[in-house]
Design a protein around this motif. Structure first.
Motif, mmCIF file in Angstrom:
data_model
loop_
_atom_site.group_PDB
_atom_site.id
_atom_site.type_symbol
_atom_site.label_atom_id
_atom_site.label_comp_id
_atom_site.label_asym_id
_atom_site.label_seq_id
_atom_site.Cartn_x
_atom_site.Cartn_y
_atom_site.Cartn_z
ATOM 1 N N UNK A 72 0.834 -1.198 0.000
ATOM 2 C CA UNK A 72 0.000 0.000 0.000
ATOM 3 C C UNK A 72 0.868 1.247 0.000
ATOM 4 N N UNK A 73 0.468 2.241 -0.808
ATOM 5 C CA UNK A 73 1.160 3.536 -0.807
ATOM 6 C C UNK A 73 0.607 4.443 0.288
ATOM 7 N N UNK A 74 -0.552 4.062 0.845
ATOM 8 C CA UNK A 74 -1.218 4.898 1.840
ATOM 9 C C UNK A 74 -2.229 5.849 1.231
ATOM 10 N N UNK A 75 -2.272 5.925 -0.110
ATOM 11 C CA UNK A 75 -3.241 6.791 -0.789
ATOM 12 C C UNK A 75 -4.565 6.059 -0.954
ATOM 13 N N UNK B 67 -4.423 2.648 -3.135
ATOM 14 C CA UNK B 67 -3.388 2.552 -4.165
ATOM 15 C C UNK B 67 -2.277 1.632 -3.664
ATOM 16 N N UNK B 68 -1.806 0.758 -4.560
ATOM 17 C CA UNK B 68 -0.735 -0.176 -4.232
ATOM 18 C C UNK B 68 0.383 -0.084 -5.257
ATOM 19 N N UNK C 295 -5.025 1.300 -8.117
ATOM 20 C CA UNK C 295 -5.982 1.289 -7.014
ATOM 21 C C UNK C 295 -6.711 -0.049 -7.013
ATOM 22 N N UNK C 296 -6.869 -0.622 -5.821
ATOM 23 C CA UNK C 296 -7.594 -1.874 -5.647
ATOM 24 C C UNK C 296 -8.739 -1.603 -4.680
ATOM 25 N N UNK C 297 -9.895 -2.161 -4.999
ATOM 26 C CA UNK C 297 -11.114 -1.868 -4.255
ATOM 27 C C UNK C 297 -11.571 -3.068 -3.434
ATOM 28 N N UNK D 133 -13.327 -5.993 -5.059
ATOM 29 C CA UNK D 133 -12.568 -6.873 -5.946
ATOM 30 C C UNK D 133 -11.116 -6.919 -5.473
ATOM 31 N N UNK D 134 -10.881 -7.496 -4.274
ATOM 32 C CA UNK D 134 -9.535 -7.452 -3.701
ATOM 33 C C UNK D 134 -8.574 -8.436 -4.371
ATOM 34 N N UNK D 135 -7.312 -8.065 -4.375
ATOM 35 C CA UNK D 135 -6.232 -8.943 -4.823
ATOM 36 C C UNK D 135 -5.219 -9.012 -3.699
#
Length: 86
Positions: A22-25, A33-34, A55-57, A60-62
């Motif tokens: 994670x970038x923290x954004x 955001x990753x 960005x991952x939501x 729909x996680x990865x």
């Protein structure tokens, strides 16, 4: 734009998520955001590694270790976007 170019490209090579940090954004719809390292295995070609961000939501996680399909820019194989699960 990059997203438009990627959306036009139909090939969906199988890729492996090597790392996901994670970038923290975050954004308004709830995505995070990753920075993502992938090993991409194109059909008929040699596997290669790329690092990208996306960005991952929660809907729909990865996770690290997942196999996914990606869209690859036909003009620059290092520009990719995770498209879905493999």
């Amino acid at each position: 734009t990059e997203i438009y170019t990627l959306s036009l490209h139909d090939a969906l090579p199988i890729s492996h998520i090597d790392s996901l940090t994670s970038t923290g954004n975050t954004d308004t719809p709830g995505g995070t955001e990753y920075d993502i390292s992938l090993t991409i295995s194109p059909a008929g070609g040699e596997a290669y590694r790329v690092t990208m961000n996306q960005y991952i939501y929660p809907s729909n996680p990865f996770t690290e270790g997942d196999n996914v399909t990606v869209k690859v820019d036909p003009d620059d194989a290092n520009v990719v976007m995770i498209f879905g699960r493999a």
